[in-house]
Motif scaffolding. Structure first.
Motif, short mmCIF file in Angstrom:
data_model
loop_
_atom_site.label_atom_id
_atom_site.label_comp_id
_atom_site.label_asym_id
_atom_site.label_seq_id
_atom_site.Cartn_x
_atom_site.Cartn_y
_atom_site.Cartn_z
N PRO A 51 0.38 -1.19 0.24
CA PRO A 51 -0.30 0.03 0.15
C PRO A 51 0.39 1.55 0.02
O PRO A 51 2.14 1.17 0.30
N THR A 52 0.18 2.60 -0.10
CA THR A 52 1.39 3.77 0.11
C THR A 52 0.77 4.05 1.15
O THR A 52 0.19 3.19 1.98
N GLY A 53 2.11 5.29 1.41
CA GLY A 53 1.69 5.45 3.02
C GLY A 53 3.36 6.49 3.09
O GLY A 53 2.79 7.64 1.58
N ALA A 54 3.26 7.12 4.15
CA ALA A 54 4.05 8.41 4.51
C ALA A 54 5.37 8.22 3.53
O ALA A 54 5.81 9.00 2.85
N THR A 55 6.12 7.41 2.61
CA THR A 55 7.40 7.01 2.33
C THR A 55 7.17 6.37 1.05
O THR A 55 7.98 6.10 0.30
N PHE A 68 -7.68 -9.66 -15.70
CA PHE A 68 -7.04 -10.13 -14.26
C PHE A 68 -6.99 -8.15 -13.16
O PHE A 68 -7.17 -8.68 -12.57
N ALA A 69 -5.89 -7.88 -14.05
CA ALA A 69 -5.97 -6.47 -13.95
C ALA A 69 -7.39 -5.98 -13.60
O ALA A 69 -7.35 -5.37 -12.43
N LEU A 70 -8.17 -6.43 -14.59
CA LEU A 70 -10.03 -5.30 -13.49
C LEU A 70 -10.40 -6.19 -12.42
O LEU A 70 -11.01 -5.56 -11.10
N GLN A 71 -10.10 -7.37 -11.97
CA GLN A 71 -10.33 -8.39 -11.10
C GLN A 71 -9.50 -8.09 -9.75
O GLN A 71 -9.92 -8.53 -8.86
N THR A 72 -8.19 -7.39 -10.05
CA THR A 72 -7.60 -7.65 -9.02
C THR A 72 -7.12 -6.37 -8.37
O THR A 72 -7.59 -5.97 -7.19
N ALA A 73 -7.96 -5.36 -9.61
CA ALA A 73 -8.90 -3.43 -9.26
C ALA A 73 -9.58 -3.98 -8.21
O ALA A 73 -9.50 -3.21 -7.16
N GLY A 78 -11.30 -0.45 -1.78
CA GLY A 78 -11.70 -0.10 -0.52
C GLY A 78 -10.71 -0.91 0.49
O GLY A 78 -10.83 -0.46 2.15
N LEU A 79 -9.29 -1.23 0.39
CA LEU A 79 -8.57 -1.37 1.41
C LEU A 79 -7.20 0.10 1.55
O LEU A 79 -7.75 0.26 0.48
N PRO A 80 -7.32 -0.30 2.57
CA PRO A 80 -6.22 1.40 2.93
C PRO A 80 -5.16 1.52 2.75
O PRO A 80 -4.61 -0.06 2.20
N GLY A 81 -5.31 2.44 1.94
CA GLY A 81 -3.47 2.80 1.09
C GLY A 81 -3.55 2.08 -0.12
O GLY A 81 -3.03 1.89 -1.11
N PHE A 82 -4.80 1.69 -0.50
CA PHE A 82 -5.17 0.87 -2.05
C PHE A 82 -6.34 2.08 -2.87
O PHE A 82 -6.85 1.98 -3.80
N ALA A 83 -6.33 3.73 -2.74
CA ALA A 83 -6.92 4.54 -2.98
C ALA A 83 -6.36 4.58 -4.49
O ALA A 83 -5.51 4.51 -4.93
N GLU A 84 -7.57 5.45 -5.29
CA GLU A 84 -6.92 5.94 -6.54
C GLU A 84 -6.45 4.48 -7.46
O GLU A 84 -5.78 4.92 -8.40
N TRP A 94 -2.79 2.14 -8.13
CA TRP A 94 -3.36 2.71 -6.72
C TRP A 94 -1.92 3.88 -6.04
O TRP A 94 -0.32 4.62 -6.72
N GLY A 95 -3.19 5.00 -5.90
CA GLY A 95 -2.01 6.24 -5.19
C GLY A 95 -2.44 7.04 -6.28
O GLY A 95 -2.24 7.21 -8.21
N ASP A 96 -0.79 7.48 -6.17
CA ASP A 96 -0.45 8.63 -7.41
C ASP A 96 -0.13 8.20 -8.57
O ASP A 96 0.68 7.00 -7.88
N GLN A 97 0.77 9.30 -9.55
CA GLN A 97 0.66 8.48 -11.00
C GLN A 97 1.86 9.39 -10.58
O GLN A 97 2.81 10.28 -10.36
N PRO A 98 3.12 7.83 -10.82
CA PRO A 98 4.42 8.16 -11.17
C PRO A 98 4.39 9.34 -11.88
O PRO A 98 3.66 9.83 -12.45
N PRO A 99 6.01 10.55 -11.74
CA PRO A 99 6.73 11.28 -12.04
C PRO A 99 6.67 11.21 -13.72
O PRO A 99 7.79 9.89 -13.94
N ALA A 100 6.45 11.44 -14.92
CA ALA A 100 6.71 10.79 -15.88
C ALA A 100 8.29 11.22 -16.41
O ALA A 100 9.17 12.72 -15.83
N LEU A 101 9.21 10.45 -17.42
CA LEU A 101 10.45 9.87 -17.49
C LEU A 101 11.16 10.11 -16.40
O LEU A 101 11.85 11.74 -16.00
N CYS A 102 10.41 10.33 -14.89
CA CYS A 102 11.46 10.28 -14.04
C CYS A 102 12.56 9.73 -13.99
O CYS A 102 12.94 8.14 -14.22
N ARG A 103 13.99 10.04 -13.09
CA ARG A 103 15.12 9.53 -13.35
C ARG A 103 15.08 8.35 -12.13
O ARG A 103 14.21 8.14 -10.32
N PRO A 104 15.42 6.86 -12.51
CA PRO A 104 16.08 5.78 -11.14
C PRO A 104 15.98 6.52 -10.07
O PRO A 104 14.88 6.07 -8.64
#
Length: 166
Positions: A51-55, A68-73, A78-84, A94-104
């Motif tokens: 899940p997502t969290g502070a870090t 399977f992706a649809l079923q997994t979503a 409703g589980l904590p840390g699996f918003a969006e 789940w969570g925020d979208q990662p930055p586009a073209l982010c460095r490692p």
């Protein structure tokens, strides 16, 4: 009479049952996130959903096929840390979208992962239950072992004996 194969639904299990639990436990900045994680089992191969969290701002799983992706979503909904929750093809996110073209280093920070150079042991060690050619589970090949997939010839000639079949 043949029947169509049923499409298996992903099952949620305790996090410790995931094949890659130890892999993630070594790499998370905050291993406490594992308390809210779940193992998602598909075809008897449970993988960890952290899940997502502070870090950790987001997460994702590759589920082989879109169905399977649809079923997994739906299972994670409703589980904590699996918003969006969303899916795109076989990827569940789940969570925020990662930055586009982010460095490692930016991607590691986004997903709440440690820098692999700070890890003790081999940073490329495969997840539990996964092996590479020339290795046993959890053991990296020695530097003198071949890992290319090429099987070397025997060091000494081996005598062969033909058997007569009755």
């Amino acid at each position: 009479m043949s029947s169509p194969l049923a499409v298996p639904a992903p099952r949620l299990l305790p996090p410790e049952q995931a094949y890659d639990y130890e892999f993630w436990a070594r790499r998370l900045v905050d291993p406490g996130l594992l308390r809210g994680a779940v193992a998602v089992a598909l075809f008897r191969a449970p993988l960890l959903a952290v899940p997502t969290g502070a870090t950790r701002r987001g997460g994702q799983l590759h589920m082989v096929q879109e169905v399977f992706a649809l079923q997994t979503a739906a299972a994670l909904e409703g589980l904590p840390g699996f918003a969006e929750l969303s899916h795109s093809g076989p990827i569940v996110e789940w969570g925020d979208q990662p930055p586009a073209l982010c460095r490692p280093d930016e991607c590691r920070q986004f997903y709440g992962l440690l820098d692999p150079s700070l890890e003790s042991g081999s940073p490329s060690m495969p997840p539990a239950g996964h092996t590479r050619h020339g290795s046993e589970t959890g053991r990296q090949p020695l530097s003198t072992e071949r890992v290319s997939g090429h099987i070397p010839p025997p060091r000494e000639p081996v005598a062969t004996v033909a058997a007569t079949l009755l």
